[in-house]
Scaffold this motif. Structure first.
Motif, PDB file in Angstrom:
ATOM      1  N   ALA A   1       4.982  -0.520 -10.520  1.00 54.07           N
ATOM      2  CA  ALA A   1       3.734   0.072 -10.053  1.00 54.07           C
ATOM      3  C   ALA A   1       3.884   0.622  -8.634  1.00 54.07           C
ATOM      4  N   SER A   2       4.599  -0.115  -7.789  1.00 49.84           N
ATOM      5  CA  SER A   2       4.798   0.320  -6.407  1.00 49.84           C
ATOM      6  C   SER A   2       5.657   1.582  -6.342  1.00 49.84           C
ATOM      7  N   ILE A   3       6.761   1.585  -7.081  1.00 53.87           N
ATOM      8  CA  ILE A   3       7.642   2.747  -7.109  1.00 53.87           C
ATOM      9  C   ILE A   3       6.906   3.960  -7.661  1.00 53.87           C
ATOM     10  N   ALA A   4       6.175   3.753  -8.762  1.00 51.86           N
ATOM     11  CA  ALA A   4       5.459   4.868  -9.382  1.00 51.86           C
ATOM     12  C   ALA A   4       4.411   5.453  -8.447  1.00 51.86           C
ATOM     13  N   ALA A   5       3.746   4.595  -7.672  1.00 45.86           N
ATOM     14  CA  ALA A   5       2.744   5.091  -6.723  1.00 45.86           C
ATOM     15  C   ALA A   5       3.392   6.032  -5.712  1.00 45.86           C
ATOM     16  N   TRP A   6       4.580   5.658  -5.220  1.00 44.17           N
ATOM     17  CA  TRP A   6       5.263   6.522  -4.256  1.00 44.17           C
ATOM     18  C   TRP A   6       5.735   7.820  -4.925  1.00 44.17           C
ATOM     19  N   LEU A   7       6.334   7.708  -6.091  1.00 46.62           N
ATOM     20  CA  LEU A   7       6.809   8.904  -6.797  1.00 46.62           C
ATOM     21  C   LEU A   7       5.649   9.856  -7.074  1.00 46.62           C
ATOM     22  N   HIS A   8       4.531   9.295  -7.501  1.00 46.62           N
ATOM     23  CA  HIS A   8       3.338  10.090  -7.793  1.00 46.62           C
ATOM     24  C   HIS A   8       2.863  10.826  -6.545  1.00 46.62           C
ATOM     25  N   GLY A   9       2.853  10.107  -5.430  1.00 43.00           N
ATOM     26  CA  GLY A   9       2.466  10.745  -4.174  1.00 43.00           C
ATOM     27  C   GLY A   9       3.418  11.855  -3.785  1.00 43.00           C
TER      28      GLY A   9
ATOM     29  N   VAL B   1       0.835  -1.192   0.000  1.00 42.34           N
ATOM     30  CA  VAL B   1       0.000   0.000   0.000  1.00 42.34           C
ATOM     31  C   VAL B   1       0.874   1.248   0.000  1.00 42.34           C
ATOM     32  N   ASN B   2       0.476   2.247  -0.757  1.00 38.67           N
ATOM     33  CA  ASN B   2       1.151   3.540  -0.729  1.00 38.67           C
ATOM     34  C   ASN B   2       0.302   4.535   0.052  1.00 38.67           C
ATOM     35  N   ARG B   3       0.869   5.028   1.144  1.00 41.79           N
ATOM     36  CA  ARG B   3       0.185   6.032   1.956  1.00 41.79           C
ATOM     37  C   ARG B   3       0.869   7.393   1.837  1.00 41.79           C
ATOM     38  N   HIS B   4       1.898   7.457   1.015  1.00 40.14           N
ATOM     39  CA  HIS B   4       2.614   8.712   0.786  1.00 40.14           C
ATOM     40  C   HIS B   4       1.923   9.414  -0.383  1.00 40.14           C
ATOM     41  N   ALA B   5       0.890  10.169  -0.068  1.00 40.06           N
ATOM     42  CA  ALA B   5       0.069  10.772  -1.115  1.00 40.06           C
ATOM     43  C   ALA B   5      -0.380  12.157  -0.672  1.00 40.06           C
ATOM     44  N   SER B   6      -1.232  12.751  -1.471  1.00 38.55           N
ATOM     45  CA  SER B   6      -1.662  14.124  -1.201  1.00 38.55           C
ATOM     46  C   SER B   6      -2.995  14.382  -1.880  1.00 38.55           C
ATOM     47  N   PRO B   7      -3.899  15.124  -1.220  1.00 37.89           N
ATOM     48  CA  PRO B   7      -5.178  15.467  -1.865  1.00 37.89           C
ATOM     49  C   PRO B   7      -4.999  16.383  -3.064  1.00 37.89           C
ATOM     50  N   TRP B   8      -3.815  17.015  -3.205  1.00 34.50           N
ATOM     51  CA  TRP B   8      -3.575  17.880  -4.355  1.00 34.50           C
ATOM     52  C   TRP B   8      -3.487  17.082  -5.654  1.00 34.50           C
ATOM     53  N   LEU B   9      -3.363  15.762  -5.550  1.00 35.35           N
ATOM     54  CA  LEU B   9      -3.332  14.919  -6.744  1.00 35.35           C
ATOM     55  C   LEU B   9      -4.717  14.748  -7.368  1.00 35.35           C
ATOM     56  N   ALA B  10      -5.745  15.198  -6.684  1.00 31.80           N
ATOM     57  CA  ALA B  10      -7.111  15.084  -7.206  1.00 31.80           C
ATOM     58  C   ALA B  10      -7.339  16.184  -8.242  1.00 31.80           C
ATOM     59  N   THR B  11      -6.697  15.999  -9.399  1.00 32.82           N
ATOM     60  CA  THR B  11      -6.800  16.974 -10.483  1.00 32.82           C
ATOM     61  C   THR B  11      -6.768  16.234 -11.819  1.00 32.82           C
TER      62      THR B  11
ATOM     63  N   ALA C   1       2.839  15.829  -2.902  1.00 34.76           N
ATOM     64  CA  ALA C   1       3.289  16.481  -1.673  1.00 34.76           C
ATOM     65  C   ALA C   1       4.146  17.702  -1.977  1.00 34.76           C
ATOM     66  N   ARG C   2       4.988  17.614  -2.992  1.00 30.23           N
ATOM     67  CA  ARG C   2       5.849  18.739  -3.357  1.00 30.23           C
ATOM     68  C   ARG C   2       5.081  19.841  -4.077  1.00 30.23           C
ATOM     69  N   GLY C   3       4.112  19.418  -4.904  1.00 34.41           N
ATOM     70  CA  GLY C   3       3.391  20.399  -5.715  1.00 34.41           C
ATOM     71  C   GLY C   3       2.465  21.280  -4.913  1.00 34.41           C
ATOM     72  N   GLY C   4       1.728  20.678  -3.985  1.00 33.15           N
ATOM     73  CA  GLY C   4       0.854  21.440  -3.124  1.00 33.15           C
ATOM     74  C   GLY C   4      -0.293  22.118  -3.860  1.00 33.15           C
ATOM     75  N   PRO C   5      -0.813  23.207  -3.295  1.00 31.10           N
ATOM     76  CA  PRO C   5      -1.938  23.913  -3.906  1.00 31.10           C
ATOM     77  C   PRO C   5      -1.631  24.349  -5.341  1.00 31.10           C
ATOM     78  N   SER C   6      -2.635  24.355  -6.153  1.00 32.38           N
ATOM     79  CA  SER C   6      -2.542  24.758  -7.562  1.00 32.38           C
ATOM     80  C   SER C   6      -1.772  23.767  -8.417  1.00 32.38           C
TER      81      SER C   6
ATOM     82  N   PRO D   1      11.893  15.423 -11.940  1.00 37.00           N
ATOM     83  CA  PRO D   1      13.336  15.432 -11.652  1.00 37.00           C
ATOM     84  C   PRO D   1      13.655  15.677 -10.183  1.00 37.00           C
ATOM     85  N   LEU D   2      12.868  16.525  -9.513  1.00 37.69           N
ATOM     86  CA  LEU D   2      13.102  16.802  -8.096  1.00 37.69           C
ATOM     87  C   LEU D   2      12.788  15.582  -7.241  1.00 37.69           C
ATOM     88  N   VAL D   3      11.721  14.890  -7.593  1.00 42.78           N
ATOM     89  CA  VAL D   3      11.342  13.676  -6.863  1.00 42.78           C
ATOM     90  C   VAL D   3      12.416  12.601  -7.033  1.00 42.78           C
TER      91      VAL D   3
END
Length: 284
Positions: free
Chosen positions: A237-245, A202-212, A249-254, A265-267
């Motif tokens: 798939a597991s690695i990508a889920a974490w990277l996506h999360g 399970v990937n729990r490293h995520a963010s509600p800002w991904l709801a876009t 987290a880095r992107g934040g609002p907007s 690249p930063l991730v």
């Protein structure tokens, strides 16, 4: 570039480890990913997937599809190649190491999905590539293999597996993976990744800002780019889920899908291990 999957004893995906490519690496050794383009006026989703696959390290990325759609793509991409193809998919040769199909593909994508799967190239199936089989999931599940990845959100999942309860998402992902005999990544606030052999993380490293809009297309591209480089489907798939999360987290609002690509690249840098710790040019 090498990756390893890290997980806690409880099956939670942790920050993956990344090792730079060996000094003699070249674009062909880093894999060739191909992404099926959406039709005219619906090319954005597949373009996001292709851009993510390139940014995560695939040596070459090609958008393939109808000529009219590729003319539209050509106005927006540079490093990504374009190949016109019909339903024979003759452009998918033995140098291609992964494919992705589904983002922006349209409801008439069934034939293309089945043809790509018949080529025995590891394939990531998302969005329309899944919902096109609503009412006939057995046809899709009969064509997928352990090297393929399905990436449903809960709505897609219920269309493909209406008889599998989703109150326990870990169990739902495992049952779906067993039925389809491929890796299933069930997206959500907690994203579960399951393999046909019963493994699940399970990937729990995520963010509600991904709801876009378009966020899932980026995830598809991340998986496709990792698989292109030789990362096994479950690990990719597991690695990508974490990277996506982490992007969320880095992107934040907007945060939008368009600017998610610039965060990759930063991730990756945050996952980078000093090559000297592993020996010059080593791989994990």
């Amino acid at each position: 570039m090498g990756f390893t999957t890290n997980s806690s004893g409880g099956g939670t995906i942790l920050r993956p480890s990344l090792v730079p490519p060996p000094s003699d690496a070249h674009k062909y050794s880093r894999g060739h990913a191909m992404v099926w383009s959406g039709p005219v006026l619906h090319t954005g989703a597949s373009r996001l997937s292709a851009q993510a696959a390139l940014a995560v390290g695939a040596g070459l990325v090609t958008l393939m599809g109808e000529k009219a759609a590729l003319v539209e793509q050509a106005a927006r991409v540079t490093a990504i190649m374009l190949r016109e193809t019909d339903m024979s998919f003759s452009c998918v040769d033995d140098r291609v190491t992964s494919c992705a199909i589904g983002p922006g593909a349209g409801a008439s994508v069934r034939q293309a999905v089945l043809q790509i799967l018949s080529l025995n190239v590891p394939t990531i199936l998302d969005a329309d590539a899944l919902t096109a089989f609503e009412g006939d999931p057995a046809t899709l599940c009969g064509a997928t293999r352990p090297t393929d990845v399905m990436t449903p959100h809960i709505g897609d999942f219920l269309r493909l597996f209406p008889d599998i309860p989703t109150d326990n998402r870990a169990d739902a992902a495992r049952r779906a993976a067993d039925r389809a005999q491929c890796v299933v990544l069930l997206k959500g606030y907690e994203t579960w990744v399951a393999a046909p052999d019963g493994r699940a993380l399970v990937n729990r490293h995520a963010s509600p800002w991904l709801a876009t809009a378009g966020s899932g297309d980026v995830l598809t591209g991340l998986i496709c780019g990792l698989v292109a480089q030789g990362v096994p489907a479950f690990d990719a798939a597991s690695i990508a889920a974490w990277l996506h999360g982490d992007i969320g987290a880095r992107g934040g609002p907007s945060l939008t899908a368009d600017n998610m690509i610039s965060h990759i690249p930063l991730v990756l840098r945050g996952c980078l291990h000093d090559a000297s710790e592993h020996g010059s040019g080593s791989r994990t």
